[in-house]
Every structure is written in C-alpha cells, then in structure tokens.
Design an enzyme around this catalytic site. Sequence first.
Site, PDB file in Angstrom:
ATOM      1  N   CYS A  77      -5.451 -26.552  -8.726  1.00  0.00           N
ATOM      2  CA  CYS A  77      -4.750 -26.739  -9.999  1.00  0.00           C
ATOM      3  C   CYS A  77      -3.289 -27.153  -9.815  1.00  0.00           C
ATOM      4  CB  CYS A  77      -4.871 -25.507 -10.879  1.00  0.00           C
ATOM      5  SG  CYS A  77      -4.379 -23.950 -10.105  1.00  0.00           S
ATOM      6  N   ASP A 265      -3.680 -28.809 -19.197  1.00  0.00           N
ATOM      7  CA  ASP A 265      -4.376 -27.841 -18.357  1.00  0.00           C
ATOM      8  C   ASP A 265      -5.314 -28.561 -17.392  1.00  0.00           C
ATOM      9  OD1 ASP A 265      -5.689 -25.701 -17.238  1.00  0.00           O
ATOM     10  OD2 ASP A 265      -6.143 -24.729 -19.155  1.00  0.00           O
ATOM     11  N   HIS A 267      -7.546 -27.127 -15.573  1.00  0.00           N
ATOM     12  CA  HIS A 267      -8.703 -26.267 -15.298  1.00  0.00           C
ATOM     13  C   HIS A 267      -9.953 -26.713 -16.049  1.00  0.00           C
ATOM     14  CE1 HIS A 267      -5.213 -23.771 -14.203  1.00  0.00           C
ATOM     15  NE2 HIS A 267      -6.003 -23.329 -13.248  1.00  0.00           N
TER      16      HIS A 267
END
Length: 383
Positions: A77, A265, A267
């Site tokens: 990430c 994000d 993820h």
Amino acid sequence: MDAMFDICYLSPDGNNVEPDDIPKTKDNVWILGKKYSAVQDLDRIRRDISSIIWCTYRKGFVPIGDEGLTSDKGWGCMLRCGQMVLGVALVRIHLSSDWVWTPETRDPTYLKIVQRFEERKQAPYSIHQVALMGACEGKEVGQWFGPNTVAQVLKKLVVYDKWSSLVIHVALDNTVVKEDILQQCIVNNDRGDSSNNPDNIIVSDWMPLLLIVPLRLGLSEINPVYIDGLKICFQSPQSVGVIGGKPNQALYLIGCVGDEVVYLDPHTTQRSGLVENKITDEQKEMDCTYHCKYASRIPMLSMDPSVAVCFLCRTKRDFDELCITIENKLMQESQPLFEICEKRPAHWGPSINDIDLQNTTLFTEFEEVDRQFDDSDDEFEIL
C-alpha cells in the site's frame, strides 16, 4: 466506456449509491493545491480526482524476486501511494495541472506516463522496480515500507528515467536546504555552437523538482498542533499531496476540507494487465482501473503521525514561491512542520552528491540480491 468506468462504483448489492466523498459544507475544498466550493464545484472536484492516476494492489503479475510474489496485497500500500505521488508529478510536468482524464482519453503522453506504473519488470516505476530498489533501503520484497523509505526509493529510480525529466529531493531532519536543491535542479548548458554563441554564454535550465519531506508529527497519534501546518501544505499551489494514512493503512492524502483529509485508497486488489496503446476493449477497461471516481475522507486527527509531504516545483519560480510560503506561513506556526534554510547546517557535514547511476545495470543486479520474505513491520500491521 463511461458505463465501464461507472461499474466499479456500485454498492455490494449492485445499486447505485451517492458517495459521501465530499461533505455538503461551506468550507473550501482543497485538492492538490486547488481551491473548490463543495457546493458549486462538486462535479469538477470529482472530475479532477478521477484524473489522478490511481495505483492499487494488483494480482496475477510476473513474480517478483526469489519469493515469487504475484500480488502486493497486504504489503504494497505504501509503495502504491508513492506511485500515485509520482504519477501526479509526471502529469503536471508533461501534460498540465489542469489536464483531465476521461474513459476515452488516448493522449500518447498520458499513455506513456501510465505505462510507467504497469506491473511489468521493464516499467520504470512498476511494483517490481519499487520493491527491488527497496532492498537498498533494507526492506525485503514483501515487507512494508514507511513514507521515508518509499521517498528514498523513488529518488533512486527516477535517475534511470530520463524521459521523466524530474529531480527528487528528500529533505532530512525536518529541514529543507535551498543550497542542496539548487545544486540538484539547476543545470548549466552551453547553448549552440561558437558561431551562434560567440560569447560562450552559459544558460541555466531548471529541472522540475519533486520535494518530499518525511515527518513524524507525534508519537502514537498526530499532535493537534500540526493540523494548521498540514492545511497550509495542502493549500500550496505546489502541493502534490501527502504520503501517509491512518494506523495500519497507507493512504494517498490529496487534500483537505475543514478538519478532514481527502484521500485515495490503494487497498483494492485489481487484476494485473497492460494499457499499451488503449485500442482493444481489454486495454480500455484496464486504463479505467487506474482511475478512482470517488475519494474518501477521515478526520486529520485520525491520521498516523508518520507522513511525507510532497511538492512539485516545475519551474524555479514555483520553487521560489514555495520557499516564501514556507517562510511566511509554515514557519510562523507555533510548531512548524519543518523549516527551510539557505545552507546546510554545519553539523551535517559536506553534501554527498548522488553517485552516477547512468551506466549501471540496476534492473539485473537487483534480481540477484539474496532476500527472505518477511511480513513483519515495526510501525504498521500488515493487512
């Protein structure tokens, strides 16, 4: 193509849901140094956010290193956040700060940029190159990076990519040293032959600068004294966001509204593939996976205190303006995020210029490094 792009933004039950990405507020919204009205500019905010190259977890790519990892889910990430910062910088340098992406975009310069982040070993900023370069910083393939580590890795990788025309400077000890940056960014060129330039005039060119300042804004949680300083950074026209996140999750922080940060994000695990020239339906669909239609937000006080603030100075004038902002605004805070000075502090010692990497065989050498898989991290948990 618009339908193809929208399909990623349905709720789990398949229904369209109005996202809670931008609050209905009278507060200004700041995204990558630009000011918007949350009420009047909502469509423009979302258009500009969707134009950012969005880098996420991928699966099914060519194995990385001896471990044979084919996905970066759970460890990549922060690497993806670094890719996103670099993507914004390259778009601003080679396209413009007002450039807009649509599902139909086939601009060759844009394609050249996005191809640099694809999951293939030859791509200058692929997950392969970022992870393998991390070996130099003591991070094994599959191990989580911190903001400073990813900054140092990008600084090294950009040296090999002449087309990007970019210098990365990573500030040390919460201090930006003008002297060091000018030595990196000002390139002297003898323009023309002697007949056209009888006085042998030396012309100075400015190499675009990506300035990254790693910071620790508290021990286990962010200290509220730094919030106003963060807002100043997000509001700077040179801002290309902040590499940071919340505890256990790295996020690309692209702006702020009120006392909240707006972020992309990484993820989400998407399949690996190539955009290439964006001719086939599969290539068009793959390009859409590099763009997120809606951002998210969290309170600034929920951020992890380990961050790296990032600025792009395309010109010397940009850099001069950023210095003024730091001196007249940021350093006037009761607790400045960082400082700026003309010359290196005496206790730092002499500057050590980066070694000449032009004739090395980096991409093959790193394949030979002996590594062991380690999914531990002393700052963040692995998701």
